[in-house]
Scaffold this active site. Structure first.
Site, PDB file in Angstrom:
ATOM      1  N   CYS A  21      22.285  48.075  43.239  1.00  0.00           N
ATOM      2  CA  CYS A  21      21.414  49.229  43.003  1.00  0.00           C
ATOM      3  C   CYS A  21      20.081  48.788  42.415  1.00  0.00           C
ATOM      4  O   CYS A  21      20.011  48.377  41.253  1.00  0.00           O
ATOM      5  CB  CYS A  21      22.117  50.216  42.061  1.00  0.00           C
ATOM      6  SG  CYS A  21      21.115  51.623  41.578  1.00  0.00           S
ATOM      7  N   SER A  77      26.240  42.182  37.116  1.00  0.00           N
ATOM      8  CA  SER A  77      26.626  43.551  36.750  1.00  0.00           C
ATOM      9  C   SER A  77      26.853  43.669  35.247  1.00  0.00           C
ATOM     10  O   SER A  77      26.479  44.667  34.623  1.00  0.00           O
ATOM     11  CB  SER A  77      27.893  43.966  37.497  1.00  0.00           C
ATOM     12  OG  SER A  77      27.698  43.920  38.892  1.00  0.00           O
ATOM     13  N   SER A 102      35.466  38.599  40.651  1.00  0.00           N
ATOM     14  CA  SER A 102      34.757  37.565  41.413  1.00  0.00           C
ATOM     15  C   SER A 102      35.768  36.637  42.053  1.00  0.00           C
ATOM     16  O   SER A 102      36.648  36.110  41.371  1.00  0.00           O
ATOM     17  CB  SER A 102      33.826  36.768  40.490  1.00  0.00           C
ATOM     18  OG  SER A 102      33.358  35.603  41.138  1.00  0.00           O
ATOM     19  N   ASP A 126      35.068  33.807  42.999  1.00  0.00           N
ATOM     20  CA  ASP A 126      34.619  32.437  42.740  1.00  0.00           C
ATOM     21  C   ASP A 126      35.182  31.843  41.455  1.00  0.00           C
ATOM     22  O   ASP A 126      34.992  30.653  41.201  1.00  0.00           O
ATOM     23  CB  ASP A 126      33.089  32.402  42.664  1.00  0.00           C
ATOM     24  CG  ASP A 126      32.448  32.959  43.919  1.00  0.00           C
ATOM     25  OD1 ASP A 126      32.859  32.545  45.005  1.00  0.00           O
ATOM     26  OD2 ASP A 126      31.555  33.808  43.812  1.00  0.00           O
ATOM     27  N   HIS A 154      33.562  35.622  54.991  1.00  0.00           N
ATOM     28  CA  HIS A 154      34.004  36.737  54.151  1.00  0.00           C
ATOM     29  C   HIS A 154      35.455  37.130  54.342  1.00  0.00           C
ATOM     30  O   HIS A 154      35.940  38.042  53.680  1.00  0.00           O
ATOM     31  CB  HIS A 154      33.096  37.957  54.385  1.00  0.00           C
ATOM     32  CG  HIS A 154      31.858  37.912  53.540  1.00  0.00           C
ATOM     33  ND1 HIS A 154      30.908  36.939  53.708  1.00  0.00           N
ATOM     34  CD2 HIS A 154      31.445  38.683  52.504  1.00  0.00           C
ATOM     35  CE1 HIS A 154      29.936  37.131  52.837  1.00  0.00           C
ATOM     36  NE2 HIS A 154      30.234  38.168  52.087  1.00  0.00           N
ATOM     37  N   GLN A 191      37.638  35.516  53.198  1.00  0.00           N
ATOM     38  CA  GLN A 191      38.206  35.138  51.902  1.00  0.00           C
ATOM     39  C   GLN A 191      38.306  36.333  50.959  1.00  0.00           C
ATOM     40  O   GLN A 191      39.117  36.331  50.032  1.00  0.00           O
ATOM     41  CB  GLN A 191      37.325  34.068  51.241  1.00  0.00           C
ATOM     42  CG  GLN A 191      37.234  32.799  52.042  1.00  0.00           C
ATOM     43  CD  GLN A 191      36.108  31.876  51.588  1.00  0.00           C
ATOM     44  OE1 GLN A 191      35.869  30.863  52.203  1.00  0.00           O
ATOM     45  NE2 GLN A 191      35.411  32.230  50.537  1.00  0.00           N
ATOM     46  N   ILE A 195      62.770  29.916  40.854  1.00  0.00           N
ATOM     47  CA  ILE A 195      62.190  31.251  41.012  1.00  0.00           C
ATOM     48  C   ILE A 195      62.533  32.146  39.823  1.00  0.00           C
ATOM     49  O   ILE A 195      61.853  33.145  39.580  1.00  0.00           O
ATOM     50  CB  ILE A 195      62.653  31.919  42.323  1.00  0.00           C
ATOM     51  CG1 ILE A 195      64.140  32.281  42.267  1.00  0.00           C
ATOM     52  CG2 ILE A 195      62.352  31.040  43.518  1.00  0.00           C
ATOM     53  CD1 ILE A 195      64.591  33.175  43.397  1.00  0.00           C
ATOM     54  N   GLY A 239      67.174  36.205  40.218  1.00  0.00           N
ATOM     55  CA  GLY A 239      66.730  35.795  38.889  1.00  0.00           C
ATOM     56  C   GLY A 239      67.850  35.493  37.929  1.00  0.00           C
ATOM     57  O   GLY A 239      67.603  35.145  36.773  1.00  0.00           O
TER      58      GLY A 239
END
Length: 820
Positions: free
Chosen positions: A134, A166, A209, A211, A340, A342, A568, A613
Site C-alpha cells: 500500500c 510491514s 516470510s 525466507d 513462486h 514455493q 514417530i 504413539g
C-alpha cells in the site's frame, strides 16, 4: 524527491523471465539513501523489497514488487489463533482485509469477527483476509486515514503479520499515533474525549516470510511449508534424472531455503551469495562432478540460490553453470527455476502449530501491553514463544543486507545466525570427502521401528566418519544384526541418495542386547569397533543403557556410545524432538485434512480418528493443533466418563449452529477401557439427530512416506554432531593404543533441548524415565494442550498459560545454534 524516484522506478522497469521487475540506477545505494528522509526511505523500502549491488558499486539494482504482497502458507492459522484467542479473552476482534490498504480505505475492509469467521481455514494456503502493498500507507495522509478508521471502531491493539517492511511501517504508525490523533482532532474529525480515550496504540508483530530472514526468531511463518514444496519438487525431479545433472534454482530474497534444500537433498554443489566460491571454482566443480561419476553416481544435483555471485560480486546464473557443465563434461544438464510455487500449497504441520502458538502469544502480549511497553515481535526460541523488541530485530535484519552489499560475506553468514552458519559448515563437510587418516573405527546401526530421517542421520554420520579418516561399519538389523555379524565396511558413495528416503535402509529390529550379549560383544571385538552410534527409538535408549550397565562384565563395551532418537512417538528421554515425529505429524495431518474434506457437502458429521504413539500423546496432541481438532484424548491427561460426556455435549452444541464437521483424535493407548470403538459409539449415540459419526484408524501410514524437510535437516545435523562427539571421546579415552571409556558421560543421547543440541548421559536420564509406559516422566509439549482446548472453545483456566519471555536480538543471541 521521493515522488520523482518512484516515478523513475515505475517508468523504467524491465521484467525478466520470472516476472520480476528490475531497475538500474547509476548511483550508489548509500548515496541514494542519503538523499532521502526517514519517511522517504520507508516509502522506498515498501516499494522495493530488497537492495542488491551487482558488479560496479555505482550500479544499483532494485527489485520492485508491486500491488500484491505474496506470503507463504501458515498465515491463516495465525489469523485463526489471533481471532479465537482474542474472543477467548473477551476482546472484540476485527479482521482487516487487504493489509494496510484495507486499513487506509476502511469501510467493509474492517469487519467484526466471530468465532465461526475463521472456521475451517487452518488448512488453507495464502491468507483469507488478503494482503497488499500500500503506497498510501507510506504517506502521512494515508496513516491519518488509517488512524481514523481504527479510532472510530475503538481499536487500539493491532496485530500485524508480514515481513520486516510491514513491521517497520507498523512501528512508524505506532510512534506517530498521538500526532495522528492530534491532526484528526484539529480537523474536527474526532472529539477531544475520543483522542484521550484512544490515546495509545499497541502493536505486536508476527513474521510471515518463506525466507526465514528475520533475525531473532528460529523460524518464520511459511518457511517450513516452502521447504515442503521445494523438496516435493526436487524429489520428483531427481527421480527422472538418471544419468543427468539437475540444476535447480531456488528463488527467495534470502538464502535459507537454498541452503536447507541442499542439505536435505544431498546436493553435489551449492551456490549462495553469502559464500561466493573461490577463484577457479569452475575447474574444481567440474573435477568433483567427474569424480562422482567415476565412482558410480548416475545423478548429480546442483542448487543455485537466486542472486548467487562470485568474489567480485558478479552474478553466477543457472544458465552459465549449465553451459559450463555441458561444455566441459558433456553431461545432459537440465535447469529448473522453482519461482513462486514455493509460496503455494497447504501449510505444513510445523507452520500450523507455529502460527497457532505465535498467534495466541500475540494476543496475550497485546492484553498485557502498556503505553511504556516497547513494540514487539512474537518469535520462536527452541520450542517456546518469545517476545522480541521489534526494532532490534528489524535493525539486525537490515545489518545482514548491509554486510552483503559491502561484501563482508563471513560477517553476513554470522549475522544470519549460528544455525545458518552451522548448516553451511555441515553442507561443506558432507559434500566432498577430504583425505584423512585415523586409527579409529565406529559402527552405525538402527534399532526399533523405522522412522523417517533415519537414513539422513546414517548418511551424514558415515560421511563425517570417513571425512575424519575413521573406518566406518554399518550394521543391518540392529543389535541382533551386530550379534549375527551383519557388519559391513562402507565407503563415501555407499550412502549417496539416502537423505530423502523413508524407512530404514539398514534394516532395524526391536531386539535388545540382553538377549544376545555374548555374540554381540564377540563381534565388537572381532571388528575392533571403538565407538557405537545407534539411531532409533525407545529400544535404542534401553539397549545402550543395557550395554552401559554391562561394562563391568565386558571390557569390550567400554567404548563411547551415542543414541540419535528416531521414533514417530517422540518418546525418547533427552530430547524435545525425535527424528520421524515431524514426518508422522504431517502424515496424520494430511489424512485428517482429507477425512474432513470427505464430508464437504454432506450432512453434519464427526470423525473419530485413532493415531499411533504408544502411551505417548505427542502425535495426537500436535496433530490435533495442526488440524483444529475438537478434542484429543491422551494417556498423560487422564479422563473419565464425565469428561467424555462434557466433550460430547460441547461438540453437540457447536454442531447445532454453524459447524458442519467435527474431529476427535484418540491416542492408541490413551485408556484401557475407553477404546476408539467406545468413543465412536458414544458420539454416535449422543449425536443422533444432530450429526452422524465415522471412525478411522490411521495405523502405519504415519510411519511411511518420505522424510519431511525438518527430519532430513535435523537428522543430518544430529548425525554430524554425534560422530564429532564420538571422535572427541575416542581421542580423549585412548590409552596405550586402545579406547577405554567407562565414565557415564561416554554413553549419551544427543538431542535438541529447548534451543541447543546437547548430550545427556543415559544414566542420568534413567531417573527421568517411565519405563512401564516407555516415555519421559515430564514432557514439554503438554503445555500445548491448553492452547488446543482454548482454540476449540473449551472453558479452561487461563492461569496455566505460560507467557513468552522477552529476548533481546543481539549478535550474542544469534550465535546460539537452534539445532534445525
Amino acid at each position: 524527491m521521493i515522488g520523482q524516484k518512484c516515478e523513475i522506478i515505475e517508468n523504467n522497469l524491465r521484467t525478466d523471465r520470472r516476472g520480476w521487475s528490475w531497475l538500474y540506477l547509476n548511483i550508489s545505494r548509500n548515496d541514494f539513501l542519503g538523499l532521502l528522509s526517514a519517511e522517504e526511505e520507508y516509502t522506498l523500502f515498501k516499494l522495493c523489497s530488497t537492495w542488491l549491488c551487482w558488479g560496479n558499486s555505482k550500479t544499483l539494482k532494485v527489485r520492485c514488487l508491486c500491488c500484491t504482497s505474496c506470503h507463504g502458507a501458515g498465515m491463516n492459522a495465525a489469523v485463526r489463533a489471533v481471532t479465537r484467542m482474542g474472543i477467548y479473552v473477551g476482546a472484540k476482534v476485527y479482521l482487516i482485509y487487504e493489509g494496510y490498504q484495507g486499513l487506509v480505505d476502511g469501510g467493509d475492509n474492517i469487519t467484526l469477527a466471530h468465532w465461526h469467521s475463521v472456521t475451517n481455514i487452518i488448512q488453507l494456503g495464502g491468507t483469507v483476509i488478503g494482503s497488499a502493498r500500500c503506497k498510501a500507507f507510506t504517506t502521512r495522509e494515508g496513516r491519518v486515514a488509517a488512524a481514523f478508521n481504527l479510532v472510530k471502531r475503538g481499536i487500539t491493539n493491532l496485530c500485524v503479520c508480514g515481513g520486516d517492511g510491514s513491521l517497520t511501517g507498523a512501528n512508524i504508525f505506532r510512534n506517530e499515533w498521538s500526532g495522528l490523533l492530534a491532526e484528526l482532532l484539529a480537523k474536527g474529525r474526532i472529539t477531544a474525549e475520543t483522542a484521550k480515550q484512544y490515546g495509545h496504540l499497541n502493536i505486536v508483530g508476527l513474521v510471515g516470510s518463506i525466507d526465514n530472514d528475520f533475525c531473532g526468531t528460529d523460524m518464520t511463518i511459511g518457511a517450513d511449508s516452502a521447504l515442503h514444496r521445494i523438496m516435493e519438487i526436487v524429489d520428483a525431479i531427481t527421480t527422472t534424472a538418471i544419468s543427468r545433472l539437475m540444476l535447480i534454482e531456488v528463488c527467495s530474497l534470502h538464502r535459507y531455503l537454498a541452503l536447507v534444500t541442499a542439505l536435505a537433498s544431498g546436493a553435489d554443489w551449492l551456490f549462495i551469495p553469502e559464500a561466493p566460491p573461490e577463484e577457479g571454482w569452475e575447474e574444481l566443480m567440474c573435477t568433483r562432478l567427474g569424480e562422482s561419476r567415476s565412482k558410480g553416481s548416475r545423478l548429480n544435483v546442483i542448487i543455485v540460490a537466486e542472486g548467487a555471485i562470485n568474489k567480485k560480486g558478479e552474478q553466477i546464473s543457472s544458465g552459465y553453470i549449465k553451459d559450463l557443465v555441458v561444455k566441459r563434461l558433456g553431461y545432459d544438464t537440465r535447469v529448473t527455476v522453482l519461482g513462486h510455487v514455493q509460496r503455494g500449497g497447504t501449510p505444513s504441520a510445523f507452520d500450523r502449530v507455529l502460527s497457532s502458538k505465535l498467534g495466541v502469544e500475540a494476543v496475550v502480549a497485546l492484553m498485557e501491553a502498556t503505553p511504556d511497553t516497547p513494540a514487539c515481535v512474537i518469535g520462536l526460541s527452541g520450542n517456546q514463544s518469545v517476545r522480541l523488541p521489534l526494532m532490534e530485530g528489524v535493525e539486525m535484519t537490515k545489518e545482514v543486507q548491509r554486510a552483503m552489499n559491502e561484501k563482508r560475506f563471513e560477517e553476513a553468514i554470522q549475522l544470519r545466525g549460528r544455525s545458518f552458519e552451522n548448516n553451511w559448515g555441515i553442507y561443506k563437510l558432507l559434500a566432498y570427502q577430504k583425505p584423512a587418516q585415523s586409527n579409529f573405527s565406529l559402527a552405525i546401526l538402527n534399532v526399533g521401528a523405522p522412522a523417517a530421517g533415519m537414513n539422513a542421520a546414517v548418511r551424514s554420520a558415515v560421511r563425517v566418519g570417513l571425512a575424519a579418516g575413521h573406518k566406518v561399519y554399518t550394521v543391518s538389523d540392529g543389535f541382533e544384526g551386530l550379534a549375527n555379524g551383519a557388519v559391513k565396511e562402507v565407503s563415501w558413495n555407499t550412502v549417496a541418495g539416502w537423505t530423502g528416503q523413508g524407512g530404514s535402509l539398514l534394516g532395524t529390529k526391536r531386539t535388545l542386547p540382553s538377549s544376545c550379549m555374548e555374540k554381540l560383544v564377540e563381534n565388537i571385538n572381532k571388528y575392533n569397533i571403538q565407538a557405537l552410534l545407534v539411531v532409533g527409538g525407545f529400544e535404542a535408549y534401553e539397549g545402550i543403557l543395557e550395554l552401559f550397565e554391562a561394562r563391568g562384565s565386558y571390557n569390550e563395551l567400554c567404548i563411547p556410545m551415542c543414541i540419535i532418537p528416531a521414533t514417530i512417538s517422540n518418546n525418547v528421554p533427552g530430547t524435545d524432538f525425535s527424528l520421524g515425529s515431524d514426518t508422522a505429524v504431517n502424515a496424520a495431518m494430511e489424512s485428517c485434512d482429507k477425512i474432513k474434506q470427505s464430508a464437504t457437502g454432506t450432512k453434519r458429521r464427526v470423525f473419530v480418528v485413532e493415531t499411533m504413539g504408544g502411551y505417548c500423546g505427542y502425535l495426537a496432541s500436535t496433530t490435533g493443533i495442526a488440524v483444529g481438532a475438537d478434542a484429543a484424548y491422551i494417556f498423560e491427561e487422564p479422563f473419565n466418563i464425565h469428561d467424555l460426556k462434557m466433550n460430547v455435549e460441547h461438540l453437540t452444541e457447536k454442531m447445532k449452529k454453524d459447524i458442519q464437521r467435527g474431529l476427535v483424535l484418540r491416542n492408541e493407548k490413551c485408556h484401557m477401557h475407553y477404546t476408539t470403538d467406545f468413543i465412536y459409539n458414544l458420539y454416535s449415540a449422543e449425536g443422533k439427530g444432530i450429526f452422524d459419526c465415522r471412525v478411522n484408524v490411521l495405523g502405519h501410514l504415519q510411519q511411511g512416506g518420505t522424510p519431511s524437510p525438518f527430519d532430513r535437516n535435523f537428522g543430518t545435523k544430529l548425525g554430524v554432531r554425534a560422530v564429532q562427539w564420538l571422535t572427541e571421546r575416542m581421542t580423549s579415552t585412548l590409552r596405550h593404543g586402545r579406547v577405554f571409556a567407562n565414565s557415564p558421560d561416554t554413553a549419551c543421547v544427543v538431542g535438541l533441548n529447548k534451543k541447543v543440541i546437547s548430550f545427556s548421559p543415559v544414566t542420568e536420564l534413567k531417573a527421568q524415565t517411565d519405563f512401564e509406559h516407555r516415555m519421559p516422566k515430564e514432557q514439554w509439549w503438554l503445555s500445548l494442550r491448553l492452547m488446543l482446548k482454548m482454540l476449540a472453545k473449551y472453558q479452561t483456566s487461563f492461569n496455566q498459560y505460560i507467557t513468552g519471555e522477552i529476548e533481546h536480538v543481539t549478535r550474542q543471541s544469534l550465535s546460539i545454534d537452534t539445532g534445525f
